[in-house]
Design a protein around this motif. Structure first.
Motif, mmCIF file in Angstrom:
data_model
loop_
_atom_site.group_PDB
_atom_site.id
_atom_site.type_symbol
_atom_site.label_atom_id
_atom_site.label_comp_id
_atom_site.label_asym_id
_atom_site.label_seq_id
_atom_site.Cartn_x
_atom_site.Cartn_y
_atom_site.Cartn_z
ATOM 1 N N ASP A 272 21.559 -85.610 32.271
ATOM 2 C CA ASP A 272 21.208 -84.626 33.839
ATOM 3 C C ASP A 272 22.441 -84.157 33.512
ATOM 4 O O ASP A 272 22.991 -82.602 33.566
ATOM 5 C CB ASP A 272 20.847 -84.382 34.598
ATOM 6 C CG ASP A 272 19.862 -85.626 34.508
ATOM 7 O OD1 ASP A 272 18.356 -85.290 35.615
ATOM 8 O OD2 ASP A 272 18.542 -84.974 33.694
ATOM 9 N N ARG A 273 23.578 -84.271 33.946
ATOM 10 C CA ARG A 273 25.140 -83.894 34.072
ATOM 11 C C ARG A 273 25.728 -84.299 32.743
ATOM 12 O O ARG A 273 26.547 -85.382 32.588
ATOM 13 C CB ARG A 273 25.657 -84.590 35.769
ATOM 14 C CG ARG A 273 24.683 -84.072 36.763
ATOM 15 C CD ARG A 273 25.191 -84.856 37.403
ATOM 16 N NE ARG A 273 24.279 -84.416 39.548
ATOM 17 C CZ ARG A 273 24.851 -84.245 40.630
ATOM 18 N NH1 ARG A 273 26.439 -85.059 40.509
ATOM 19 N NH2 ARG A 273 24.163 -83.698 41.143
ATOM 20 N N THR B 179 25.501 -79.086 32.669
ATOM 21 C CA THR B 179 24.212 -78.599 33.252
ATOM 22 C C THR B 179 24.379 -79.068 34.827
ATOM 23 O O THR B 179 22.722 -79.014 35.410
ATOM 24 C CB THR B 179 23.437 -79.585 32.181
ATOM 25 O OG1 THR B 179 24.261 -81.088 32.561
ATOM 26 C CG2 THR B 179 24.320 -78.947 30.807
ATOM 27 N N ASN C 249 16.754 -76.173 30.712
ATOM 28 C CA ASN C 249 16.857 -77.892 30.896
ATOM 29 C C ASN C 249 15.384 -78.723 30.687
ATOM 30 O O ASN C 249 15.450 -80.207 30.430
ATOM 31 C CB ASN C 249 17.050 -78.137 32.434
ATOM 32 C CG ASN C 249 18.622 -78.221 32.466
ATOM 33 O OD1 ASN C 249 19.395 -78.325 31.731
ATOM 34 N ND2 ASN C 249 19.224 -78.290 33.510
ATOM 35 N N HIS D 259 15.301 -78.960 27.148
ATOM 36 C CA HIS D 259 16.801 -79.748 26.754
ATOM 37 C C HIS D 259 16.955 -78.941 25.084
ATOM 38 O O HIS D 259 17.431 -79.535 24.571
ATOM 39 C CB HIS D 259 16.465 -81.149 25.922
ATOM 40 C CG HIS D 259 15.118 -82.006 27.213
ATOM 41 N ND1 HIS D 259 15.450 -82.833 28.161
ATOM 42 C CD2 HIS D 259 13.974 -82.076 27.241
ATOM 43 C CE1 HIS D 259 15.307 -83.085 28.849
ATOM 44 N NE2 HIS D 259 13.692 -82.828 28.250
#
Length: 126
Positions: free
Chosen positions: A29-30, A52, A73, A76
């Motif tokens: 995620d990051r 992100t 997100n 993706h």
């Protein structure tokens, strides 16, 4: 396994617009997701990067006010909206990703990105 696949390149006249997409898989995620470009005979340069984890964005001076980086997100996918294109924007555009922290001084260094796509060509004619 991280995989980045760019699309959306093409040929356009000066003043026109294009939107590049980068389908990303295998990322956390990051992540720092960036767009770089390389013209023939020139070094690869940072165009824009987004984090992100919080949405922080960085832009190269030559594209500020014309290009916008964004990401979806849920899908993706990373995007680069390019407006008011100039012939000097002609280059191969690459999507890149890295997990390590970056800042205003480091975001544009190609060597600081571990994962790369194959690139998509953008050609702007005058």
């Amino acid at each position: 396994q991280v995989q980045l696949v760019e699309s959306g390149g093409g040929s356009v006249q000066a003043g026109g617009s294009l939107r590049l997409s980068c389908a990303a898989s295998g990322l956390l995620d990051r992540t720092y997701l960036g767009w770089f470009r390389q013209a023939p005979g020139k070094e690869r340069e940072g165009v824009a990067t987004i984090y992100t984890g919080g949405g922080t964005t960085y832009y190269g001076d030559s594209v500020k006010g014309r290009f916008t980086i964004s990401r979806d997100n849920a899908r993706h996918t990373l995007y680069l909206q390019m407006n008011s294109l100039k012939p000097e924007d002609t280059a191969m555009y690459y999507c890149a990703a890295d997990f390590r922290p970056k800042n205003v001084d480091t975001w544009s260094a190609p060597g600081d990105y571990k994962y790369w796509g194959q690139g998509t060509q953008v050609t702007v004619s005058s």
